[in-house]
Design an enzyme around this catalytic site. Structure first.
Site, PDB file in Angstrom:
ATOM      1  N   THR A  36      37.745   5.280 -13.855  1.00 54.31           N
ATOM      2  CA  THR A  36      38.878   4.398 -14.133  1.00 54.31           C
ATOM      3  C   THR A  36      38.452   3.276 -15.069  1.00 54.31           C
ATOM      4  OG1 THR A  36      39.812   4.946 -11.987  1.00 54.31           O
ATOM      5  CG2 THR A  36      40.624   2.938 -13.041  1.00 54.31           C
ATOM      6  N   TYR A  64      37.053  11.517  -5.514  1.00 52.23           N
ATOM      7  CA  TYR A  64      37.211  10.143  -6.006  1.00 52.23           C
ATOM      8  C   TYR A  64      38.474   9.594  -5.355  1.00 52.23           C
ATOM      9  CZ  TYR A  64      37.771   6.380  -9.510  1.00 52.23           C
ATOM     10  OH  TYR A  64      37.926   5.163 -10.150  1.00 52.23           O
ATOM     11  N   LYS A 112      33.376   9.044  -3.795  1.00 48.51           N
ATOM     12  CA  LYS A 112      33.440   7.667  -4.280  1.00 48.51           C
ATOM     13  C   LYS A 112      34.721   7.092  -3.725  1.00 48.51           C
ATOM     14  CE  LYS A 112      34.326   4.514  -7.972  1.00 48.51           C
ATOM     15  NZ  LYS A 112      34.746   4.256  -9.355  1.00 48.51           N
ATOM     16  N   ASP A 113      34.599   6.123  -2.832  1.00 46.97           N
ATOM     17  CA  ASP A 113      35.759   5.572  -2.137  1.00 46.97           C
ATOM     18  C   ASP A 113      36.060   4.174  -2.660  1.00 46.97           C
ATOM     19  OD1 ASP A 113      37.805   5.377  -0.230  1.00 46.97           O
ATOM     20  OD2 ASP A 113      36.471   4.432   1.234  1.00 46.97           O
ATOM     21  N   VAL A 118      29.349   2.616  -6.630  1.00 49.39           N
ATOM     22  CA  VAL A 118      29.779   2.954  -7.994  1.00 49.39           C
ATOM     23  C   VAL A 118      30.637   1.769  -8.431  1.00 49.39           C
ATOM     24  CG1 VAL A 118      30.943   4.624  -9.474  1.00 49.39           C
ATOM     25  CG2 VAL A 118      29.901   5.385  -7.331  1.00 49.39           C
TER      26      VAL A 118
END
Lengths: 286, 286, 286, 286
Positions: free
Chosen positions: A41, A128, A153-154, A194
């Site tokens: 993003t 994701y 990836k939260d 991340v």
């Protein structure tokens, strides 16, 4: 305790600057960063052209093997195409959000989508999860039903939410994606973070990790608080456009600005941001 | 690193059992607990009669000086009356949520409300921020405008949200109220926690604190994860009713059950809860 | 096409003014109003003392049989006490929201609560669904499970949400509670409305009904739009405090102001409101 | 009282079927439909390739001038390209949502985006407000600041929300986009509706309009209620995939199924849907 950076996409004169991208990734890897998250993003991934995403992937993969490639897009051909390109390369994983924008997607459809990617990918698939962008949470139950989720990836600002994935999928690599939860991610036993802050202050993110390892929790908290203040400042200017300014200020890298429909700051906004940023920098001694 | 417990209210045969309350508080204070939060949400505070709240306050204050008394109620006379009763006693502070239930309350009205309490109270006032119950967030800006907030219990499951109060009000005592953020509260530099888990596993909450002090972060995380699982189990049974069962199971104290309109578990629910609780206890070695 | 008014509670000098209440109800009944909803949210019901609510109920019931009495309170004794008082009188129904404030209440507990009231009441029970205040929606499924819901006041600003109750419970009286959905409620075939606008402009609410009956939809829409503008103005001043001013302005009734913790407007706010109200009134020709 | 239909995109064998699209549009226009909304959410617009959207536009524009073309996409080149293609043709307007997916977009950036389109378009620009997909509401204030909004499709299930655009922008064409608010849109004085139900039951939508014109409100309500039930059924199957089945059932047009990442129903789901649909159809006498 990995530090993964969702790398900002250099964009200038209407074009993605692939050379700047490679150089910036090298710069980050020299500052404690473990791996890069390409076309996330922060990297404007789902708003890029297929060719742009592939160019970023190739630039990253020719710099390091530690690449996670976000293939999510509203255009199915681009998802499939991105997976195919990734299959040619030696990287860690591909990642994807659930289908976004469409309001009525059911959990059953979400499961179909991820299984579809697993079938097409020769790499592990990472979920994701970013409800603030996607409009739905892919919860632990749905993630488990997919049957092939190898990492998460939260991007939810609740550490307990992310921990639940690690409990339910103990073999998966699990990361939180919030700048405010770097310290929490390290002490709660996640595999890492991340975080977009890794673009402009990778040294600080790395220092938090080192402080945790050394048991210097007060130092870690002080650095975490400093990152929070930068985050709040960025939000006042729409998030992404501010990050390009932060990178110029802290890392000396000029990566241009975001690509529409995320517009760069105009001069008035930019001046206001820089003024507040410098005052904050002085106060925080960054 | 304070551990404050929002003490469960013993309720049996249609009456609050004040003796059990005193004994339970003594028990908690002997297990690492710093202070008690009287008539909080866990203690069913806003659903109690004025006389019941005063009886709890007196029982607590005769046991320890480390008392924070939640005066919030939808009935203004009971708020004022609770403040007046507290004024007679030697306690740490009174606390209150913003006015709840009514959907259109403005920040300006919230400020008026808290200033009104400050005028009437001889004790410091703590903001009790619990948007999931109140329907609005008393943010840092509003809290600052009040001008007399001396502490904050923030029941928001985002650690960064609570940290913001500490930054904005550096002289205030700032606590997070989430069972899942005990470890985070300690490492992010808050003054402590106000957590319902302190009712059923005060030793574990205290062990998290000791582990943090000793730099044993893996141990701290393991204990935090265990509390999260209990929390998830409680939620499946409506939260409060389950906590009475947890206290019986872990602490051997029979405090009866909640007071309607929070109904105790029926036999079927209770049996199901106990079965899952024992399985969990064995797995978690608690 | 009933018009039910959740009557504002006259409050002056720290006391509920029961005589003003009776006179105001008579005034409303003479202006097209079908029934009164006593101690609703607009009437500050859950923030009143038990004696105050009972006094309102008696004043209303001695004026008209067309009374719906909202018994909801966070204090169970007051719920039970209100039901008992209502049992002595000849009224249409008692109403209640689900238990509010407590965040973890399950649908099963909500069902227990309403069945408990049904057992104690000799009157029909109406569900008062107001998620913006209660924090949860008592959906059609849960309402059906209760088994004794004889009516619904649905304060949700979606007409389809309310229509669903009428489909699922065809024998129940079903009302929408939004000032903006008076016209919609009449044309979608609900039994009527329970709207705060009936306090300050009962003639306009009645005119919408008459216009619908006469097939004058343009006129009905024009009046509905006018009420929307007043609603937006009230919201800017916290809703309830503004309604007292509207009643003074449009009906010439001085009902004092709200009771804390809903504070009346201060002089500055009041002057600003009056100025905007008069300008709006002139523009809308009300 | 216009009826605009966001036409479903025929998709079969991995390709958009342009001929079926033209024929289906002709069919709709013969059943009381005023205009078509090309590449809307129901038409999977933002998930289509640029060439697919242009093909749909050309097919629609060669069938009728009454075309509104949704240009919104996460890929800026596709937005600009769609506007350019529309400039060549004689249609009513282009429409766009605000930039979606990215969580931190500010109102200022939203204004920039819409002004950018206005500059590039020779057609009027309609705001397509759909917070459930976009993640943000473009409220009346922001819409007014843009300065060139000539119409609004508001996909919010609150009629008062849509009415506010009409008040603030009296020269704009204002439509609501909810199947449940067809009747409300007509009686509240909006310019019309843009509803997916127009794909499968255009006759019923037209009958609601005729019933309103004839003052037959009970009939209008009965038809509206019937559409609501179909809507609820569609939601249970993810919305879009169900609409293709509804069209086959009610209009006898086989338009294939949706395009991934919106997957068509599998056989099990399809059988379950058809069974419930036929039972509903019989009960509702459609």
């Amino acid at each position: 305790m990995e530090i993964v950076v969702p790398v900002v996409t250099p964009y200038r004169g209407g074009r993605v600057d692939v050379d700047a991208y490679s150089q910036f990734i090298k710069h980050l890897l020299g500052r404690g960063v473990t791996a890069v998250y390409v076309a996330g993003t922060t990297g404007l991934g789902p708003a890029l052209r297929h060719e742009e995403r592939v160019a970023l992937l190739e630039a990253a993969a020719s710099t390091t093997k530690n690449v996670i490639f976000n293939v999510s897009s509203l255009q199915y051909e681009d998802v499939v195409g991105a997976v195919r390109e990734a299959n040619r390369l030696d990287i860690i994983a591909v990642a994807s959000t659930a289908p976004f924008y469409f309001p009525s997607v059911t959990p059953r459809q979400v499961v179909k989508y991820f299984r579809d990617i697993c079938q097409k990918s020769s790499h592990p698939l990472y979920l994701y999860n970013i409800p603030s962008a996607v409009g739905r949470d892919v919860d632990v139950k749905t993630a488990g039903e997919v049957g092939c989720i190898a990492g998460v990836k939260d991007s939810v600002e609740e550490i307990a939410h992310t921990v639940r994935y690690k409990k339910a999928l103990p073999n998966a690599r699990v990361y939180n994606g919030s700048n405010s939860l770097i310290l929490a991610s390290f002490v709660y036993g996640l595999d890492g973070v991340v975080v977009s802050a890794g673009n402009y202050l990778p040294e600080v993110v790395a220092s938090i990790r080192e402080a945790v390892k050394a048991g210097e929790l007060e130092k870690a908290a002080r650095l975490q608080w400093a990152l929070d203040e930068l985050q709040m400042l960025a939000r006042d200017f729409g998030g992404l456009p501010a990050i390009y300014e932060f990178i110029r200020e802290f890392q000396g890298f000029d990566l241009g600005g975001p690509k529409p429909p995320i517009y760069p700051l105009d001069e008035e906004e930019r001046a206001a941001l820089i003024q507040r940023l410098r005052a904050l920098r002085e106060r925080l001694k960054l």
